[in-house]
Design a protein around this motif. Structure first.
Motif, PDB file in Angstrom:
ATOM      1  N   ARG A   1      97.004  36.695  68.231  1.00 19.62           N
ATOM      2  CA  ARG A   1      98.134  37.457  69.510  1.00 19.62           C
ATOM      3  C   ARG A   1      97.410  35.985  70.347  1.00 19.62           C
ATOM      4  O   ARG A   1      96.871  34.977  70.155  1.00 19.62           O
ATOM      5  CB  ARG A   1      95.826  37.890  70.189  1.00 19.62           C
ATOM      6  N   PRO A   2      99.653  36.678  71.100  1.00 18.67           N
ATOM      7  CA  PRO A   2      99.098  35.530  71.930  1.00 18.67           C
ATOM      8  C   PRO A   2      98.539  35.447  73.135  1.00 18.67           C
ATOM      9  O   PRO A   2      97.527  36.262  73.333  1.00 18.67           O
ATOM     10  CB  PRO A   2     101.150  36.561  72.830  1.00 18.67           C
ATOM     11  N   ALA A   3      98.307  34.174  74.095  1.00 16.95           N
ATOM     12  CA  ALA A   3      97.705  33.465  74.305  1.00 16.95           C
ATOM     13  C   ALA A   3      97.507  35.324  76.392  1.00 16.95           C
ATOM     14  O   ALA A   3      96.419  35.353  76.132  1.00 16.95           O
ATOM     15  CB  ALA A   3      97.599  32.637  75.297  1.00 16.95           C
ATOM     16  N   ASP A   4      98.773  35.757  76.709  1.00 18.85           N
ATOM     17  CA  ASP A   4      98.900  36.346  77.323  1.00 18.85           C
ATOM     18  C   ASP A   4      97.613  37.765  77.185  1.00 18.85           C
ATOM     19  O   ASP A   4      97.077  38.625  77.505  1.00 18.85           O
ATOM     20  CB  ASP A   4      99.354  37.051  78.455  1.00 18.85           C
ATOM     21  N   GLU A   5      98.247  38.178  76.132  1.00 22.81           N
ATOM     22  CA  GLU A   5      96.997  39.295  75.099  1.00 22.81           C
ATOM     23  C   GLU A   5      95.493  38.900  75.140  1.00 22.81           C
ATOM     24  O   GLU A   5      94.694  39.781  74.873  1.00 22.81           O
ATOM     25  CB  GLU A   5      98.354  39.711  73.692  1.00 22.81           C
ATOM     26  N   GLY A   6      95.630  37.917  74.230  1.00 23.31           N
ATOM     27  CA  GLY A   6      94.497  38.041  74.158  1.00 23.31           C
ATOM     28  C   GLY A   6      93.442  37.392  75.359  1.00 23.31           C
ATOM     29  O   GLY A   6      92.319  38.081  75.424  1.00 23.31           O
ATOM     30  N   ARG A   7      93.895  37.002  76.303  1.00 24.72           N
ATOM     31  CA  ARG A   7      92.858  36.972  77.665  1.00 24.72           C
ATOM     32  C   ARG A   7      92.985  38.269  78.626  1.00 24.72           C
ATOM     33  O   ARG A   7      91.726  38.585  79.214  1.00 24.72           O
ATOM     34  CB  ARG A   7      93.748  35.903  78.995  1.00 24.72           C
ATOM     35  N   ARG A   8      94.009  39.290  78.306  1.00 28.05           N
ATOM     36  CA  ARG A   8      93.414  40.453  78.871  1.00 28.05           C
ATOM     37  C   ARG A   8      92.376  41.199  77.463  1.00 28.05           C
ATOM     38  O   ARG A   8      91.813  41.960  78.031  1.00 28.05           O
ATOM     39  CB  ARG A   8      95.070  41.493  78.466  1.00 28.05           C
TER      40      ARG A   8
ATOM     41  N   LEU B   1      87.446  36.145  85.628  1.00 30.89           N
ATOM     42  CA  LEU B   1      88.061  38.165  85.480  1.00 30.89           C
ATOM     43  C   LEU B   1      89.452  38.046  86.678  1.00 30.89           C
ATOM     44  O   LEU B   1      90.627  38.700  86.637  1.00 30.89           O
ATOM     45  CB  LEU B   1      86.797  39.069  85.981  1.00 30.89           C
ATOM     46  N   ALA B   2      89.119  37.303  88.181  1.00 35.51           N
ATOM     47  CA  ALA B   2      89.647  37.029  88.827  1.00 35.51           C
ATOM     48  C   ALA B   2      91.107  36.790  87.923  1.00 35.51           C
ATOM     49  O   ALA B   2      92.047  37.712  88.944  1.00 35.51           O
ATOM     50  CB  ALA B   2      89.493  35.832  90.345  1.00 35.51           C
TER      51      ALA B   2
ATOM     52  N   GLU C   1      96.693  38.109  87.237  1.00 36.67           N
ATOM     53  CA  GLU C   1      97.762  37.238  86.079  1.00 36.67           C
ATOM     54  C   GLU C   1      98.933  38.691  85.832  1.00 36.67           C
ATOM     55  O   GLU C   1      99.430  38.930  86.058  1.00 36.67           O
ATOM     56  CB  GLU C   1      97.347  37.008  84.528  1.00 36.67           C
ATOM     57  N   GLU C   2      97.803  39.762  85.210  1.00 39.11           N
ATOM     58  CA  GLU C   2      98.106  41.195  85.993  1.00 39.11           C
ATOM     59  C   GLU C   2      99.051  41.600  86.557  1.00 39.11           C
ATOM     60  O   GLU C   2     100.445  42.506  86.416  1.00 39.11           O
ATOM     61  CB  GLU C   2      97.038  41.890  85.201  1.00 39.11           C
TER      62      GLU C   2
END
Length: 419
Positions: free
Chosen positions: A324-331, A395-396, A401-402
């Motif tokens: 998974r892309p990093a941004d999706e993985g972080r979410r 979390l913050a 980022e979102e």
């Protein structure tokens, strides 16, 4: 979420049924193991013999073919209702074996025969593998481990000391992170080490406040000689891991342990009001308030875990690990952290409420609620985000980022309309 969570797939229902059959045995073992501070060896052996530990292996290999991350979480929760120590020990094994099975499942057909993980999954299905996660080292983060593997002849030599190695007394294999000393500098490496090799020593040193039967002791590796294929080189050593989807998949079953503890505590609390003077106490407004508060907390914990498991299951189960892309993985990892903190906080309060309902007898060494009171405290040190104390920072960060992504999307849409 008034009722407890239930498995959603046939393999999940089958494994949970076996766990339910073993529940009484594990519950009987839990108290004596806790008092003696000894590994829950008999319970873990039952899990191996009945194939529960082979849950993630394909049916063709002798397992249950459990693929659903949601159902794996519920298996762990049910184990924890019987004995949280057993659940934590089994979770460390499940985190790895589900990863192995998914890696094989999602690999191209022509790649599978040459995969070491394919052999591991077959061994797992034969019920000949109990794998322990060998990562933690005193004072070091997972991406800065000091244990090493160095080239030795046509293979490698492993040296180091791992701690908090849950299920280690029953392990047939240790799979962990090591610092690989290479000609091009240090690399992170994943290493599989059979427990019966010369130089491998399991020390049953675990003396925790809670989870006393989890076998979370120390493992020493002293000049352990390994074949070339036992070591898989990864990224650079000392760089924080960014395979966020993999971290989420491995972390969420641990959250389930603490829902199981909360469910067990709730049951003990309500049972204390089911006979004798307990029935009389039901007339007290104070008791009613405690029961109502406990029901609100358990409903919130169930809902949070249900949401996290469903979200991760949909995103991860049918994809190859670490893709998974990093941004999706972080979410996804944020979802895991949120669910984990909600369950953790609720579980703390539910155990406390149950003890108030049960009364002073629960504050005696040997009472099940006293054991749960100690066991549940481990949640603060086993959060999905490492290091645990930075969970809120993570979390913050992801929330900001979102927000930035949403704002950028709005600007792009506005610019598109204007053009």
């Amino acid at each position: 979420m008034i009722a407890g969570l239930v498995p959603e797939t046939e393999p999940g229902r089958a494994v949970c049924a076996v766990v339910d059959e073993l529940s009484e045995f594990m519950t009987r073992q839990a108290g004596p193991n806790d008092l003696a501070g000894q590994f829950a060896r008999a319970s873990v052996e039952r899990l191996r013999q009945t194939g529960v530990l082979a849950a993630c292996a394909p049916v063709a290999d002798g397992g249950f073919g459990l693929e659903s991350l949601y159902d794996l979480g519920l298996v762990v929760a049910r184990l924890a209702e019987a004995d949280a120590s057993v659940a934590v020990a089994a979770t460390m094994h499940f985190q790895l074996t589900s990863y192995f099975a998914r890696s094989v499942r999602k690999a191209a057909a022509h790649e599978r025969d040459g995969m070491a993980m394919r052999d591991w999954v077959r061994t797992l299905g034969r019920r000949d593998m109990v794998v322990c996660s060998a990562v933690a080292e005193p004072g070091l983060q997972p991406w800065q481990v000091g244990s090493t593997v160095r080239k030795s002849g046509d293979g490698w030599r492993a040296d180091g000391r791992k701690v908090m190695a849950s299920i280690s007394p029953a392990a047939t294999h240790f799979y962990g992170r090591f610092k690989a000393e290479t000609a091009h500098g240090p690399r992170m490496a994943s290493v599989m080490i059979p427990a019966d090799l010369p130089g491998v020593t399991v020390q049953e040193t675990w003396n925790g406040l809670g989870l006393r039967g989890s076998g979370s002791g120390t493992v020493l590796f002293e000049e352990v000689h390994l074949p070339q294929e036992a070591v898989a080189l990864r990224g650079p050593w000392g760089v924080q891991l960014n395979a966020y989807d993999g971290r989420a998949a491995q972390a969420i079953p641990t959250v389930s342990v603490y829902l199981g503890i909360a469910e067990a505590a709730r049951r003990h609390g309500l049972e204390s009001l089911s006979s004798g003077d307990g029935r009389q106490r039901r007339k007290s407004l104070g008791v009613c308030a405690l029961v109502a508060e406990m029901e609100l907390k358990i409903a919130g914990a169930r809902a949070a875990l249900h949401t996290a498991l469903r979200t991760l299951d949909a995103a991860i189960t049918d994809t190859a690990p670490r893709t998974r892309p990093a941004d999706e993985g972080r979410r996804l990892l944020k979802e895991c952290v949120v669910g984990g903190l909600i369950v953790e906080r609720a579980a703390f309060e539910i155990v406390d409420l149950a003890m108030q309902l049960c009364g002073g007898r629960s504050f005696v060494h040997g009472h099940p609620l006293g054991r749960l009171y100690r066991d549940v405290r481990a949640a603060a040190f086993m959060r999905p985000w490492v290091p645990s104390e930075e969970s809120l920072d993570f979390l913050a960060e992801v929330t900001f980022e979102e927000l930035a992504e949403a704002a950028a999307a709005e600007r792009a849409a506005a610019e598109g309309e204007q053009s």
